[in-house]
Scaffold this motif. Structure first.
Motif, PDB file in Angstrom:
ATOM      1  N   ASN A  85       0.749  -1.148   0.152  1.00  0.00           N
ATOM      2  CA  ASN A  85      -0.058   0.033   0.039  1.00  0.00           C
ATOM      3  C   ASN A  85       0.920   1.248  -0.087  1.00  0.00           C
ATOM      4  O   ASN A  85       0.504   1.988  -0.561  1.00  0.00           O
ATOM      5  CB  ASN A  85      -0.870  -0.107   1.201  1.00  0.00           C
ATOM      6  N   SER A  88       5.424  -1.858  -7.601  1.00  0.00           N
ATOM      7  CA  SER A  88       4.221  -1.895  -6.654  1.00  0.00           C
ATOM      8  C   SER A  88       3.670  -3.200  -6.723  1.00  0.00           C
ATOM      9  O   SER A  88       2.655  -3.134  -6.113  1.00  0.00           O
ATOM     10  CB  SER A  88       3.335  -0.746  -7.458  1.00  0.00           C
ATOM     11  N   ARG A  89       4.174  -4.140  -7.060  1.00  0.00           N
ATOM     12  CA  ARG A  89       3.509  -5.631  -6.834  1.00  0.00           C
ATOM     13  C   ARG A  89       4.126  -6.577  -6.305  1.00  0.00           C
ATOM     14  O   ARG A  89       3.553  -7.727  -5.485  1.00  0.00           O
ATOM     15  CB  ARG A  89       3.238  -6.043  -8.423  1.00  0.00           C
ATOM     16  N   GLU A 137       2.254   2.079  -3.577  1.00  0.00           N
ATOM     17  CA  GLU A 137       1.307   2.316  -4.705  1.00  0.00           C
ATOM     18  C   GLU A 137       1.832   3.197  -5.537  1.00  0.00           C
ATOM     19  O   GLU A 137       2.320   4.282  -5.182  1.00  0.00           O
ATOM     20  CB  GLU A 137       0.092   2.686  -3.910  1.00  0.00           C
ATOM     21  N   GLY A 138       1.367   3.082  -6.807  1.00  0.00           N
ATOM     22  CA  GLY A 138       1.769   4.175  -7.847  1.00  0.00           C
ATOM     23  C   GLY A 138       3.201   4.161  -8.362  1.00  0.00           C
ATOM     24  O   GLY A 138       3.196   4.810  -9.206  1.00  0.00           O
ATOM     25  N   ARG A 139       3.819   3.260  -7.990  1.00  0.00           N
ATOM     26  CA  ARG A 139       5.176   2.918  -8.753  1.00  0.00           C
ATOM     27  C   ARG A 139       5.208   2.046  -9.970  1.00  0.00           C
ATOM     28  O   ARG A 139       4.111   1.387 -10.050  1.00  0.00           O
ATOM     29  CB  ARG A 139       6.101   2.453  -7.636  1.00  0.00           C
ATOM     30  N   LYS A 140       6.070   2.234 -10.714  1.00  0.00           N
ATOM     31  CA  LYS A 140       5.908   1.379 -11.917  1.00  0.00           C
ATOM     32  C   LYS A 140       6.328  -0.119 -11.569  1.00  0.00           C
ATOM     33  O   LYS A 140       7.249  -0.336 -10.960  1.00  0.00           O
ATOM     34  CB  LYS A 140       6.838   2.113 -12.850  1.00  0.00           C
TER      35      LYS A 140
END
Length: 116
Positions: free
Chosen positions: A19, A29-30, A22-25
Protein backbone atom coordinates in the motif's frame (compact mmCIF):
# COMPACT_ATOMS: atom_id res chain seq x y z
CA UNK A 1 4.97 -25.71 23.01
CA UNK A 2 2.52 -24.80 20.26
CA UNK A 3 3.65 -24.11 16.73
CA UNK A 4 3.54 -20.47 15.63
CA UNK A 5 2.27 -19.87 12.11
CA UNK A 6 3.16 -16.41 10.81
CA UNK A 7 1.06 -16.26 7.66
CA UNK A 8 -1.36 -13.63 8.90
CA UNK A 9 1.39 -11.41 10.32
CA UNK A 10 3.52 -11.63 7.19
CA UNK A 11 0.52 -10.98 4.95
CA UNK A 12 -0.44 -7.90 6.97
CA UNK A 13 3.13 -6.56 6.85
CA UNK A 14 3.39 -7.20 3.09
CA UNK A 15 0.01 -5.57 2.49
CA UNK A 16 1.10 -2.46 4.40
CA UNK A 17 4.32 -2.34 2.38
CA UNK A 18 2.51 -2.68 -0.96
CA UNK A 19 0.00 0.00 0.00
CA UNK A 20 2.90 2.35 0.75
CA UNK A 21 4.51 1.47 -2.61
CA UNK A 22 1.33 2.22 -4.55
CA UNK A 23 1.73 4.21 -7.75
CA UNK A 24 5.22 3.01 -8.62
CA UNK A 25 5.98 1.45 -11.99
CA UNK A 26 6.18 -2.26 -12.73
CA UNK A 27 7.18 -4.75 -10.09
CA UNK A 28 7.99 -2.02 -7.57
CA UNK A 29 4.30 -1.79 -6.79
CA UNK A 30 3.50 -5.53 -7.01
CA UNK A 31 6.37 -7.59 -5.60
CA UNK A 32 7.57 -7.45 -2.02
CA UNK A 33 11.35 -7.16 -2.40
CA UNK A 34 11.42 -4.47 -5.12
CA UNK A 35 8.65 -2.59 -3.29
CA UNK A 36 10.61 -2.62 -0.03
CA UNK A 37 13.74 -1.42 -1.81
CA UNK A 38 11.84 1.37 -3.59
CA UNK A 39 10.23 2.43 -0.33
CA UNK A 40 13.54 2.57 1.53
CA UNK A 41 15.03 4.68 -1.25
CA UNK A 42 11.98 6.95 -1.22
CA UNK A 43 12.29 7.51 2.52
CA UNK A 44 16.00 8.28 2.17
CA UNK A 45 15.31 10.77 -0.63
CA UNK A 46 12.55 12.40 1.41
CA UNK A 47 14.92 12.89 4.35
CA UNK A 48 17.65 14.33 2.12
CA UNK A 49 15.28 16.57 0.19
CA UNK A 50 13.75 18.14 3.28
CA UNK A 51 17.19 19.66 3.91
CA UNK A 52 17.65 20.56 0.24
CA UNK A 53 14.30 22.36 0.09
CA UNK A 54 15.48 24.74 2.82
CA UNK A 55 18.73 25.33 0.91
CA UNK A 56 16.93 25.98 -2.36
CA UNK A 57 14.48 28.42 -0.80
CA UNK A 58 17.29 30.45 0.76
CA UNK A 59 19.08 30.45 -2.60
CA UNK A 60 15.94 31.77 -4.30
CA UNK A 61 15.53 34.51 -1.68
CA UNK A 62 19.14 35.62 -2.16
CA UNK A 63 18.68 35.75 -5.95
CA UNK A 64 15.53 37.86 -5.60
CA UNK A 65 17.10 40.23 -3.08
CA UNK A 66 20.20 40.61 -5.26
CA UNK A 67 18.11 41.45 -8.33
CA UNK A 68 16.04 44.03 -6.46
CA UNK A 69 19.10 45.51 -4.76
CA UNK A 70 20.88 45.93 -8.10
CA UNK A 71 17.82 47.73 -9.49
CA UNK A 72 18.31 50.14 -6.60
CA UNK A 73 22.01 50.58 -7.40
CA UNK A 74 23.60 48.44 -4.68
CA UNK A 75 25.03 44.92 -4.66
CA UNK A 76 23.68 42.13 -2.47
CA UNK A 77 26.74 41.99 -0.22
CA UNK A 78 26.78 45.73 0.41
CA UNK A 79 23.02 45.69 0.92
CA UNK A 80 23.22 43.00 3.64
CA UNK A 81 26.24 44.67 5.26
CA UNK A 82 24.39 48.01 5.24
CA UNK A 83 21.36 46.41 6.90
CA UNK A 84 23.60 45.01 9.64
CA UNK A 85 25.22 48.41 10.23
CA UNK A 86 21.83 50.16 10.24
CA UNK A 87 20.58 47.59 12.77
CA UNK A 88 17.71 46.42 10.56
CA UNK A 89 16.92 42.81 11.40
CA UNK A 90 14.83 41.53 8.51
CA UNK A 91 15.45 37.98 7.39
CA UNK A 92 15.98 37.01 3.76
CA UNK A 93 12.50 35.54 3.41
CA UNK A 94 10.84 38.83 4.32
CA UNK A 95 13.27 40.88 2.22
CA UNK A 96 12.63 38.67 -0.83
CA UNK A 97 8.88 39.02 -0.31
CA UNK A 98 9.23 42.81 -0.12
CA UNK A 99 11.39 42.80 -3.25
CA UNK A 100 8.69 40.95 -5.20
CA UNK A 101 5.49 42.46 -3.77
CA UNK A 102 6.39 45.94 -2.50
CA UNK A 103 9.20 47.54 -4.49
CA UNK A 104 8.79 51.01 -2.94
CA UNK A 105 9.34 49.73 0.60
CA UNK A 106 12.32 47.70 -0.59
CA UNK A 107 13.73 50.82 -2.26
CA UNK A 108 13.47 52.73 1.06
CA UNK A 109 15.25 49.88 2.86
CA UNK A 110 17.95 49.89 0.17
CA UNK A 111 18.43 53.65 0.68
CA UNK A 112 18.92 53.11 4.41
CA UNK A 113 21.35 50.25 3.72
CA UNK A 114 23.32 52.40 1.25
CA UNK A 115 23.53 55.24 3.75
CA UNK A 116 24.81 53.04 6.56
Amino acid sequence: MARVKRGVTAHRRHKRLLNAAEGRKGTKSRLIKPAREALLHALAYATRDRKQRKRQMRELWVIRINAAARQNGITYGRFVAGLKKADIELDRKILADLAVRDATTFAKIAEVARGA
